[in-house]
Design a protein around this motif. Structure first.
Motif, PDB file in Angstrom:
ATOM      1  N   ARG A  38       4.618   5.539  -4.627  1.00 54.72           N
ATOM      2  CA  ARG A  38       5.129   4.225  -4.245  1.00 54.72           C
ATOM      3  C   ARG A  38       3.971   3.232  -4.206  1.00 54.72           C
ATOM      4  O   ARG A  38       2.819   3.614  -3.961  1.00 54.72           O
ATOM      5  CB  ARG A  38       5.823   4.267  -2.867  1.00 54.72           C
ATOM      6  CG  ARG A  38       7.009   5.216  -2.804  1.00 54.72           C
ATOM      7  CD  ARG A  38       7.709   5.134  -1.459  1.00 54.72           C
ATOM      8  NE  ARG A  38       8.535   3.940  -1.351  1.00 54.72           N
ATOM      9  CZ  ARG A  38       9.199   3.600  -0.250  1.00 54.72           C
ATOM     10  NH1 ARG A  38       9.119   4.346   0.841  1.00 54.72           N
ATOM     11  NH2 ARG A  38       9.947   2.516  -0.224  1.00 54.72           N
ATOM     12  N   GLY A  40       2.916  -0.574  -2.559  1.00 55.62           N
ATOM     13  CA  GLY A  40       3.233  -1.656  -1.633  1.00 55.62           C
ATOM     14  C   GLY A  40       2.637  -2.965  -2.094  1.00 55.62           C
ATOM     15  O   GLY A  40       1.435  -3.044  -2.382  1.00 55.62           O
ATOM     16  N   LEU A  44       7.369  -9.059  -4.759  1.00 59.73           N
ATOM     17  CA  LEU A  44       7.934  -8.248  -5.839  1.00 59.73           C
ATOM     18  C   LEU A  44       7.997  -9.009  -7.158  1.00 59.73           C
ATOM     19  O   LEU A  44       7.942  -8.398  -8.233  1.00 59.73           O
ATOM     20  CB  LEU A  44       9.341  -7.772  -5.456  1.00 59.73           C
ATOM     21  CG  LEU A  44       9.426  -6.769  -4.299  1.00 59.73           C
ATOM     22  CD1 LEU A  44      10.882  -6.536  -3.916  1.00 59.73           C
ATOM     23  CD2 LEU A  44       8.752  -5.454  -4.675  1.00 59.73           C
ATOM     24  N   GLN A  55      11.768   0.565  -8.873  1.00 60.84           N
ATOM     25  CA  GLN A  55      12.021   1.563  -7.827  1.00 60.84           C
ATOM     26  C   GLN A  55      10.740   2.035  -7.151  1.00 60.84           C
ATOM     27  O   GLN A  55      10.776   2.583  -6.051  1.00 60.84           O
ATOM     28  CB  GLN A  55      12.755   2.764  -8.422  1.00 60.84           C
ATOM     29  CG  GLN A  55      11.924   3.588  -9.408  1.00 60.84           C
ATOM     30  CD  GLN A  55      12.654   4.803  -9.934  1.00 60.84           C
ATOM     31  OE1 GLN A  55      13.670   5.214  -9.379  1.00 60.84           O
ATOM     32  NE2 GLN A  55      12.148   5.384 -11.013  1.00 60.84           N
ATOM     33  N   TYR A  56       9.584   1.829  -7.805  1.00 61.34           N
ATOM     34  CA  TYR A  56       8.302   2.244  -7.222  1.00 61.34           C
ATOM     35  C   TYR A  56       7.729   1.194  -6.270  1.00 61.34           C
ATOM     36  O   TYR A  56       6.872   1.508  -5.449  1.00 61.34           O
ATOM     37  CB  TYR A  56       7.267   2.516  -8.324  1.00 61.34           C
ATOM     38  CG  TYR A  56       7.494   3.790  -9.086  1.00 61.34           C
ATOM     39  CD1 TYR A  56       6.950   4.997  -8.644  1.00 61.34           C
ATOM     40  CD2 TYR A  56       8.238   3.796 -10.255  1.00 61.34           C
ATOM     41  CE1 TYR A  56       7.154   6.170  -9.342  1.00 61.34           C
ATOM     42  CE2 TYR A  56       8.446   4.966 -10.966  1.00 61.34           C
ATOM     43  CZ  TYR A  56       7.907   6.153 -10.510  1.00 61.34           C
ATOM     44  OH  TYR A  56       8.108   7.312 -11.203  1.00 61.34           O
ATOM     45  N   THR A  58       7.605  -1.812  -3.333  1.00 59.56           N
ATOM     46  CA  THR A  58       8.234  -2.200  -2.077  1.00 59.56           C
ATOM     47  C   THR A  58       7.344  -3.174  -1.334  1.00 59.56           C
ATOM     48  O   THR A  58       6.112  -3.140  -1.468  1.00 59.56           O
ATOM     49  CB  THR A  58       8.501  -0.974  -1.184  1.00 59.56           C
ATOM     50  OG1 THR A  58       9.127  -1.410   0.035  1.00 59.56           O
ATOM     51  CG2 THR A  58       7.219  -0.237  -0.829  1.00 59.56           C
ATOM     52  N   THR A  59       7.968  -4.053  -0.565  1.00 56.52           N
ATOM     53  CA  THR A  59       7.207  -4.932   0.329  1.00 56.52           C
ATOM     54  C   THR A  59       7.103  -4.339   1.730  1.00 56.52           C
ATOM     55  O   THR A  59       6.444  -4.907   2.598  1.00 56.52           O
ATOM     56  CB  THR A  59       7.872  -6.320   0.417  1.00 56.52           C
ATOM     57  OG1 THR A  59       9.223  -6.164   0.854  1.00 56.52           O
ATOM     58  CG2 THR A  59       7.848  -7.022  -0.934  1.00 56.52           C
ATOM     59  N   ASP A  60       7.746  -3.204   1.931  1.00 54.03           N
ATOM     60  CA  ASP A  60       7.712  -2.516   3.230  1.00 54.03           C
ATOM     61  C   ASP A  60       6.528  -1.554   3.237  1.00 54.03           C
ATOM     62  O   ASP A  60       6.663  -0.369   2.908  1.00 54.03           O
ATOM     63  CB  ASP A  60       9.031  -1.765   3.457  1.00 54.03           C
ATOM     64  CG  ASP A  60       9.117  -1.160   4.864  1.00 54.03           C
ATOM     65  OD1 ASP A  60       8.104  -1.250   5.607  1.00 54.03           O
ATOM     66  OD2 ASP A  60      10.172  -0.592   5.193  1.00 54.03           O
ATOM     67  N   ASP A  67       5.935   7.702   4.935  1.00 51.55           N
ATOM     68  CA  ASP A  67       6.733   8.530   4.017  1.00 51.55           C
ATOM     69  C   ASP A  67       6.241   9.977   4.068  1.00 51.55           C
ATOM     70  O   ASP A  67       5.084  10.257   3.724  1.00 51.55           O
ATOM     71  CB  ASP A  67       6.608   7.978   2.596  1.00 51.55           C
ATOM     72  CG  ASP A  67       7.547   8.663   1.615  1.00 51.55           C
ATOM     73  OD1 ASP A  67       7.915   9.837   1.834  1.00 51.55           O
ATOM     74  OD2 ASP A  67       7.898   8.021   0.600  1.00 51.55           O
TER      75      ASP A  67
END
Length: 428
Positions: A38, A40, A44, A55-56, A58-60, A67
């Protein structure tokens, strides 16, 4: 086995790391065991040089560090927060850390390494000090048989680029800084670089490794290059020197430790005098080895990503042996090393003084220096500047506090109009 990597940041360095991990052919075979799980990012929609399936991304960022499927977190966000909090949360969740963040390590390293040791994970930071120059692992492993005496480094490419151009073009600081910003060699806010803060973070990290203790970052003396002028560059050249922003860590025979960053006149025959442009270099002096110098690109996507991925390879090599079991790669020391105050450090000095062109001024200066135990190598009137005598002073090694007292008294003399420059001198 494949180890899952969470990447915090996909800017210049993060993109470079991703490119290497996604193209392992011809590189170390362990790269095939590292996969980006993933990534970050803050935005985006931002265009990027490295394309990822949505899908890879994220802003989270917290979702990455918590994870359970991620083994290693790579932090290349920069800045103190949220980097510090994310690193600590990742450690609490059992993740190994690879970081290029010298500011976080220099200021919060004790907290981070205590947490990592308690949790049994690695924190790797080769990229945090000198980009692609492999000095961290050298200090941890290859030079382990040596007693380090001194580290002298050019650790900031921006300032080295500016000073190099000032020397080559006999130009002044402000216009060359502006041009460096236009060319992308200096940030819009260049303070961390030109005020020496970046180099101070880096020498604090190196000193901690070399001298086996935690370095209080707020005690590292720090002085930048804003006050350096074309006149100083020209006089340095006439005297046989180059001006460089040096980061120095030195342990004296009485075990006192000095760690400092400041502009310095470097003799032309010194190994660091010829390190120009955006390059970095670190000169180590040790027993029994003697002198060894590391030099290369200290920043940029390729150099920094190279160091980040080298740390990932080291972790991948060690994971099958158990978590945080390698004594040469973990942080072993827990005590803080007090630093010698700058007023007690011995150094040579160069100073430029503007004085009334009256008889006896040189004698008054010499008498004042003598009264403060400041031994002079030379005291010469170079010429006349705007109807004022321009006097250049070079001292022998003297106590900084005594030298500063002498200069304060000189500055208050009626015949003295200004002291435009004071710069330390290396060696001698």
């Amino acid at each position: 086995m494949t180890y899952q990597v969470g990447l915090l940041g996909l800017g210049t360095v993060g993109g470079g790391v991703a490119q290497i991990l996604r193209d392992p052919a011809g590189r170390h075979p362990l790269l095939r065991e590292l996969a980006i799980a993933r990534v970050g990012v803050r935005d985006l929609a931002k265009p990027r040089a490295v394309a990822f399936d949505p899908q890879y991304l994220t802003t989270d960022l917290e979702a990455i560090v918590t994870d359970p499927d991620i083994d290693i977190v790579v932090e290349v966000l920069g800045g103190i927060e949220p980097a510090r909090s994310l690193i600590l949360k990742a450690i609490a969740n059992g993740k190994h850390i690879v970081t290029a963040n010298k500011a976080v390590i220099a200021r919060h390293g004790a907290e981070i390494f205590d947490a990592a040791n308690a949790q049994g994970v690695y924190v790797m930071l080769e990229a945090a000090v000198a980009g692609g120059i492999p000095v961290i692992q050298a200090l941890k492993q290859s030079l382990g048989a040596n007693r380090i005496h001194t580290i002298t480094g050019i650790l900031n490419g921006t300032t080295n680029y500016i000073l190099t151009r000032m020397q080559q073009e006999q130009g002044d600081f402000a216009p060359i800084l502006a041009d460096a910003q236009r060319l992308g060699y200096a940030e819009a806010d260049p303070s961390a670089d030109i005020d020496g803060l970046d180099a101070a973070d880096k020498i604090a990290i190196l000193a901690s490794l070399a001298f086996g203790g935690r370095i209080p970052r707020d005690q590292v003396y720090c002085e930048g290059i804003r006050q350096i002028t074309a006149a100083d560059i020209a006089y340095a050249d006439k005297l046989g020197f180059r001006i460089k922003l040096l980061a120095i860590a030195h342990q004296a025979s009485d075990q006192s430790l000095e760690v400092r960053v400041h502009p310095t006149l470097v003799p032309l025959d010194h190994p660091l005098a010829g390190v120009n442009g955006v390059f970095n270099a670190i000169l180590l002096e040790a027993t029994p080895l003697g002198q060894v110098m590391f030099s290369g690109p200290g920043a940029g996507a390729g150099a920094t990503a190279s160091a980040v991925v080298a740390d990932l390879i080291n972790i991948a090599a060690l994971l099958p042996q158990g978590r945080a079991s390698h004594p040469l790669l973990t942080c072993q020391h827990e005590h803080t090393v007090p630093l010698l105050p700058i007023a007690k450090v011995n150094s040579r000095f160069y100073a430029r003084v503007h004085a009334q062109d009256h008889p006896g001024v040189l004698g008054k200066l010499g008498t004042c220096f003598g009264a403060h135990n400041v031994s002079l190598e030379s005291l010469v009137q170079i010429g006349v500047h705007h109807e004022l005598a321009e006097i250049v002073i070079v001292t022998h090694h003297v106590c900084e506090g005594e030298f500063r007292q002498a200069m304060a008294e000189i500055s208050s003399m009626p015949d003295i109009e200004a002291v435009p420059s004071i710069v330390r001198v290396l060696g001698g």
